[in-house]
Design a protein around this motif. Sequence first.
Motif, mmCIF file in Angstrom:
data_model
loop_
_atom_site.group_PDB
_atom_site.id
_atom_site.type_symbol
_atom_site.label_atom_id
_atom_site.label_comp_id
_atom_site.label_asym_id
_atom_site.label_seq_id
_atom_site.Cartn_x
_atom_site.Cartn_y
_atom_site.Cartn_z
ATOM 1 N N LEU A 257 0.858 -1.177 0.000
ATOM 2 C CA LEU A 257 0.000 0.000 0.000
ATOM 3 C C LEU A 257 0.896 1.229 0.000
ATOM 4 O O LEU A 257 1.866 1.301 0.753
ATOM 5 C CB LEU A 257 -0.898 0.021 1.232
ATOM 6 N N ILE A 258 0.567 2.185 -0.853
ATOM 7 C CA ILE A 258 1.324 3.427 -0.919
ATOM 8 C C ILE A 258 0.415 4.543 -0.436
ATOM 9 O O ILE A 258 -0.716 4.691 -0.902
ATOM 10 C CB ILE A 258 1.819 3.694 -2.355
ATOM 11 N N ILE B 13 -3.842 2.413 13.081
ATOM 12 C CA ILE B 13 -3.028 3.526 12.582
ATOM 13 C C ILE B 13 -2.246 3.073 11.355
ATOM 14 O O ILE B 13 -1.553 2.064 11.380
ATOM 15 C CB ILE B 13 -2.044 4.023 13.669
ATOM 16 N N GLY B 14 -2.400 3.812 10.269
ATOM 17 C CA GLY B 14 -1.668 3.504 9.045
ATOM 18 C C GLY B 14 -0.678 4.571 8.666
ATOM 19 O O GLY B 14 0.191 4.368 7.830
ATOM 20 N N CYS B 15 -0.795 5.746 9.304
ATOM 21 C CA CYS B 15 0.127 6.839 9.010
ATOM 22 C C CYS B 15 0.006 7.874 10.114
ATOM 23 O O CYS B 15 -1.103 8.271 10.489
ATOM 24 C CB CYS B 15 -0.199 7.460 7.655
ATOM 25 N N ASP B 16 1.131 8.317 10.628
ATOM 26 C CA ASP B 16 1.150 9.318 11.693
ATOM 27 C C ASP B 16 1.337 10.688 11.053
ATOM 28 O O ASP B 16 2.453 11.168 10.865
ATOM 29 C CB ASP B 16 2.293 9.028 12.670
ATOM 30 N N ARG C 269 -8.992 -2.561 6.342
ATOM 31 C CA ARG C 269 -9.165 -3.468 5.204
ATOM 32 C C ARG C 269 -10.403 -4.326 5.476
ATOM 33 O O ARG C 269 -10.513 -4.960 6.530
ATOM 34 C CB ARG C 269 -7.930 -4.331 5.046
ATOM 35 N N THR C 270 -11.335 -4.317 4.542
ATOM 36 C CA THR C 270 -12.616 -5.012 4.723
ATOM 37 C C THR C 270 -12.982 -5.781 3.459
ATOM 38 O O THR C 270 -12.724 -5.315 2.348
ATOM 39 C CB THR C 270 -13.733 -3.994 5.034
ATOM 40 N N ASN D 155 0.558 -6.344 6.315
ATOM 41 C CA ASN D 155 0.523 -5.713 7.641
ATOM 42 C C ASN D 155 -0.898 -5.447 8.109
ATOM 43 O O ASN D 155 -1.123 -5.146 9.286
ATOM 44 C CB ASN D 155 1.289 -4.377 7.624
ATOM 45 N N PHE D 156 -1.851 -5.520 7.177
ATOM 46 C CA PHE D 156 -3.221 -5.132 7.510
ATOM 47 C C PHE D 156 -4.165 -6.303 7.236
ATOM 48 O O PHE D 156 -4.534 -6.567 6.085
ATOM 49 C CB PHE D 156 -3.637 -3.903 6.689
#
Length: 823
Positions: A512-513, A540-543, A780-781, A528-529
Amino acid sequence: MSSETPDPSDIEARTIESVRIEDEMEQSYIDYAMSVIAGRALPDVRDGLKPVHRRILYAMHEMGVTSGSSHRKSSSVVGETMGDYHPHGDSPIYDALVRMAQDFSMRYPLVDGQGNFGSMDGDPAAAPRYTEARMAPIAEELLTDIEKDTIDFQANYDDRLQEPTVLPAAFPNLLVNGSSGIAVGMSTNIPPHNLGEVIDATIELIDNPEATVEDLMEHVKGPDFPTGANIVGRDAIYSAYKTGRGRIRVRAEFEVEEWKSGRDRIVITEVPYQQNKAKLVEKIADDVNDGKIEGISDLRDESDRNGVRIVIELNRSANTEIVKNQLLENHLERTFGVINLALVDGQPRVLTLKETLEEYISHRREVVRRRSEHDLAEAEDRAHILEGRLKALDIIDDVVELIRGSENRDEARSGLESEFGFSADQAAHIVRMQLGSLTSLEAEEIEIEYDEVMDEIEYLTEILENESKLFGVIKDELMAVKDEYDDDRRTSIIEDVGTVTHEDLIPEEEVLIVMTEDDYVKRMPVSNFGPQGRGGKGIIGCDVKDGDRVTTVFQANTHDYLLCFTNQGQVYQLKAYEIPEMSRTARGKSAVNILDLDPGEELTAIVDTDAFGDDEYVTMVTQNGYIKRTNGDEFNNILTTGIIAASLEDGDELVDVEVTDGSKDLVIGTEGGMTIRFDESEARAMGRNARGVNGIKLAAGDAVAGLVATDEGDDRALLTVTENGYGKRTELSEYRTQSRYGKGLIDIKTNERNGPVTALKAVTPDDHFILMSERGQIMRTRAGEVSTVGRNTMGVTVMDVEADDAVASVDVLSASIIEAVDD
């Protein structure tokens, strides 16, 4: 003024000559260029030295600063050289002396230095008043027999002294120590070589003048740099030796060591020739800090006087092969451009390996011939004297009586010449003889010496009369030098097994980008997800930092070549693996070094170039409802600065992109929940600079949210997701085909609960979709968890979004990708 003194204005100038100024400038420049070429910048093929180096060594020779003497202050050597032979500044003379003393610059240093003479880190030498120097033993081999009329001398710059035009050079110094220099309009760059190999090749050429470069390369394997390292491939070496020019790849010597906790570290023990070690470490560190090299946790220089040791410690998760390849691509390989240019008879020539050795052999032949003639003349003179002494001993009583009866030495000499037939030299020597030399033992010693001198005369005469004997002497002397100074080769030659690209070493992985409004970007493995149930908050995917927000999330493979479309209508090409991989909680790296985005420019759509086939189109939709199709061929050869994908009117932005084949239906969805479906043929193909045609009539305040391409047999559903985290699936068959530029049909209710539409995607029940919020939450679903309902409905909770957050981007993971990720 006297009448006898003419007026200067009346004197006719007899030496003035009219010339064209361009001719004078041309000739003056040629004279200057030749002065630089012959007198400063290029080495002589015979001794491999430039004038400054030759003068330094000769000055040390004249001062008696040889390898057997004590060291002398470098300032003293520089002063003698400058005052007697080299009328230039002291700084360039000292720089030349320093280089001849550096064991990392010279394969066989010609100066034995004491003190600080610089380092591989680029540190300068101490001032000449602090350092001391003397000739290295091998330098004396260059000056051997210089006093025996072996070379020509010329007047120094002020006609006060004589200096050598070339040194006798008992070994091929041009190849052994190499040379570099920049003249006017030309330059030389000759690599150093192993002494033993060069001497073996020289002897081979003496024995077999028809030897080829290939034959000589049986002995000279390639350059041998003082810093070691490795030469990659033999073809470049052969080209350099065959033509006099070539480009040789030199690679650092390093090894991978297994370190604590299962981590690896790369240890560099030799660096390419003339590479600044400190700058090498600095550049590696800069690339690590900029994210260009990933997986390095520590970098330090542990080098000491015993050698080079640069330690690069890797993270536990680092791919060692990738790090190695990145270091090789950017830091651990250099190209040495060989230009074998030297002065031959005062003229610059590019020489092959064979020609270089031929010129040296010719020089050495002349040196040995002139030395033999000099030694022969001295031996003949000595034999003549010894013959006179032996003759005098035979008639010693008569000789003594004549000398005692003479009034002075002149009368005695004349008597010896007239009475006994002695030559003037013999008579003078006999008159100077002491009484003690008249013993029988002395006579025996004279006879022995005479026999030895006659043997020497015979030997020297044979050398001068027999070419093979002369060359035998040259070979013997070369072998003596080899026996004294030969050492092991330092530079290894490794085979070029082909270039392993960075991409070859990157494992194929679904990632994922994520990109933010402030142009921070990163990639993360999809693995990772894990999938979550509908309605969760995600993780959390990005801080993101304060004031920033996530704008885009998309799925790609690390080996994908992607077309990245921006809201301003530009398109860039990107390799997915070029984006640095980072952890879930990391903010990302600035994209300025990856994509040359302008301020306010954001990625809005990503297209995998693998999707392009024959007659494929890039179909784009803008915020104001314009639709445009452009042939995929127009997106080849994209510049690093990007190219125009679509021309936009003021206030408009590019929203979404699909790849179509000319037979699809296009579904445009708006933020206000409206959709329209029409045949793509209604939007004719246009060039990249076109704006497009109207696709949908927008209500006041509405804007396009996304685009989907479908067809009659498509069994997918249209997934619609709103900013507040609600969504629904509706069969695409429920969206009837209309004419382009209509108002469309209601897709979803965009009331206060739902908020405006964020994205439209076509999905199957087994697909997964990734949602990412502006504040960096990611989820992610499985698409099948979202109910399939009709048009004009509210939808269900897909993601539990905080009150001050909103869904920013949605991307789909196909069932095939999910299977690969789960495996």
